[in-house]
Motif scaffolding. Structure first.
Motif, short mmCIF file in Angstrom:
data_model
loop_
_atom_site.label_atom_id
_atom_site.label_comp_id
_atom_site.label_asym_id
_atom_site.label_seq_id
_atom_site.Cartn_x
_atom_site.Cartn_y
_atom_site.Cartn_z
N MET A 12 -19.19 12.01 31.98
CA MET A 12 -18.68 11.97 32.94
C MET A 12 -19.54 11.69 34.27
O MET A 12 -20.14 11.17 35.01
CB MET A 12 -17.36 11.88 33.16
CG MET A 12 -16.69 11.57 32.17
SD MET A 12 -16.63 9.51 31.74
CE MET A 12 -16.14 9.03 33.54
N TYR A 98 -11.87 15.59 31.57
CA TYR A 98 -12.86 15.33 32.65
C TYR A 98 -11.73 15.98 34.25
O TYR A 98 -10.95 15.23 34.17
CB TYR A 98 -13.84 14.27 33.52
CG TYR A 98 -13.06 12.98 33.79
CD1 TYR A 98 -13.39 12.51 34.59
CD2 TYR A 98 -12.26 11.96 32.43
CE1 TYR A 98 -12.30 11.20 35.03
CE2 TYR A 98 -11.83 10.85 32.28
CZ TYR A 98 -11.71 10.32 33.54
OH TYR A 98 -10.86 9.40 33.56
N ASP A 103 -13.76 12.65 38.46
CA ASP A 103 -12.89 11.10 38.48
C ASP A 103 -13.02 10.74 39.97
O ASP A 103 -13.47 9.08 39.48
CB ASP A 103 -11.89 11.23 37.87
CG ASP A 103 -10.38 10.18 38.28
OD1 ASP A 103 -11.42 8.95 37.73
OD2 ASP A 103 -9.79 10.15 38.64
N GLY A 226 -20.10 5.07 31.01
CA GLY A 226 -19.05 5.46 31.89
C GLY A 226 -17.53 5.16 31.74
O GLY A 226 -16.75 6.43 31.95
N LEU A 229 -14.20 6.53 29.68
CA LEU A 229 -13.57 8.19 30.58
C LEU A 229 -13.78 8.98 29.00
O LEU A 229 -13.19 9.64 29.62
CB LEU A 229 -12.66 7.58 30.91
CG LEU A 229 -12.71 5.94 31.67
CD1 LEU A 229 -10.95 6.07 31.92
CD2 LEU A 229 -13.67 6.46 33.04
#
Length: 418
Positions: A12, A98, A103, A226, A229
């Motif tokens: 990510m 993540y 995020d 990405g 997720l």
């Protein structure tokens, strides 16, 4: 388990870096397709968008877009970034492997893209300060509220609307604002002649524009990749394959149709066809087969050629083709989810159509209120003289290129001969 979390988080972060790199691609594309006397102005706007966009997203945008439990239309989780903690450390279970920080940063890169789309459409004639004010409001409020309706678990998500990586939520949100802006601004001097004919205003550096498109294509690996997720190997590899095939098909078909209609092999149409294919596949990159992706990209490439022609016919001036690429192909890609791939069907198509209509009303209405208010209060268009001279000297007091470069070399040669 810990290794999986680390792998997902690293993937990510790599994707975040790729999406960040896309802003360089947008800048190159925009200055390449416009005149050199406005290059500094365009570069300044692109730097402002990414810097102010990240700060606004940290202040309130992230919590508007992901408010947690809310009524499905408007919610707010509070100002600033406040990561959930467990035992004094970041709770990795908050997302699918993540961190909260990753995020935020990944989503923040998306937020700035909507205003970047508008930047290219209004190039060469919009005042800098009104554009900056528009960016603050649109990125700070309009984009995250619109995003919450799908990605934040809002009412469109509950209705079944699907947009994997932002054909509508990013590209059309920016595209709707772009078409409102260019309608209120008017065309550049010389774009449309008094006799109704079209005046050509060529870009000053097509190689730079091509470099921008290739950078954007590379960045799309993070934009779409990405959006899985996670680093799930089957899901991410499929998304990258569908993304690349759609881009290739879009470029080839745009070039072929353009050559057939206009009897010349236009590189700029080829490049915009690639971008159209990328925008088109973005809504459903994870649910399409390679064949579906090629079909979606090919149709997007044809849409680019027809879309650019349509914008000219209705006498709107879009220097970089932003409306055709981001708005029209964004709509196509969103509707394509109900036509191709794993989700195809009338129920899904109607859900997609409802989502497109919702964002059209909200974004055009919001953009019109913001830009029209700026037009009536402080004005949004530079003077005729400023436009003729170039925005670089008037807005920034500098130029991107040294006009006397040849003379300078000549002077150096004389000095050396002495």
């Amino acid at each position: 388990m810990e290794n999986l979390l680390t792998t997902n988080n690293v993937w990510m972060m790599i994707c975040t870096a790729l999406v960040f790199f896309m802003h360089l691609g947008f800048a190159f594309l925009e200055i390449g397709l416009t005149r050199k006397k406005n290059a500094i102005n365009i570069l300044f706007k692109n730097v402002f968008i990414i810097t102010s966009g990240l700060l606004l997203y940290a202040l309130m945008g992230f919590n508007l877009m992901y408010p947690g439990e809310f009524n499905g239309f408007l919610g707010f989780a509070g100002f600033g970034l406040q990561a959930p903690v467990a035992g004094g450390t970041l709770d990795l279970a908050y997302n699918s492997g993540y961190t909260y920080w990753t995020d935020f940063l990944f989503q923040g890169m998306f937020a700035a893209t909507a205003a970047t789309i508008v930047s290219g459409a209004v190039a060469e004639r919009m005042k800098l300060l009104p554009f900056m004010i528009f960016t603050i409001i649109y990125v700070g409020l309009v984009y995250p509220i619109a995003g919450s309706w799908k990605w934040g678990g809002g009412f469109l998500d509950e209705m079944g609307f699907y947009d994997f990586a932002g054909s509508t939520l990013v590209h059309s949100v920016g595209g709707w604002a772009a078409i409102v802006a260019i309608a209120l601004l008017g065309a550049r001097i010389g774009k449309f002649r008094a006799d109704g004919s079209l005046g050509a205003i060529p870009g000053h550096n097509i190689p730079l524009a091509m470099a921008g498109v290739i950078i954007l294509w590379l960045g799309w690996f993070g934009f779409n990749g990405g959006s899985v997720l996670s680093a799930d190997p089957s899901a991410t590899s499929l998304v990258l394959v569908t993304t690349c095939l759609a881009a290739a098909a879009g470029g080839v078909c745009a070039s072929m149709l353009s050559t057939f209609l206009y009897k010349n092999m236009d590189l700029t149409m080829f490049l915009n066809g690639i971008l159209g294919g990328l925008v088109g596949i973005t809504a459903g990159a994870d649910v399409m087969s390679p064949g579906d992706a090629i079909a979606i990209g090919a149709i997007a490439g044809c849409i680019i050629v027809l879309g650019v022609s349509l914008i000219d016919r209705i006498r709107l001036d879009d220097p970089v083709g932003a409306v055709a690429v981001h708005l029209i192909c964004g709509i196509w890609g969103t509707l394509a989810v109900g036509i191709f791939g794993a989700k195809a069907g009338w129920t899904q198509f109607l859900a997609q159509l409802g989502g497109v209509a919702t964002y059209a009303l909200f974004c055009t209405g919001s953009a019109f209120i913001i830009i029209y208010s700026l037009k009536k209060t402080m004005g949004i268009r530079v003077s005729q003289q400023e436009e003729l001279d170039g925005l670089d000297t008037h807005e920034h007091g500098m130029e991107a290129y040294e006009e006397g470069l040849d003379a300078t070399y000549a002077d150096l040669s004389v000095e050396h001969s002495r």
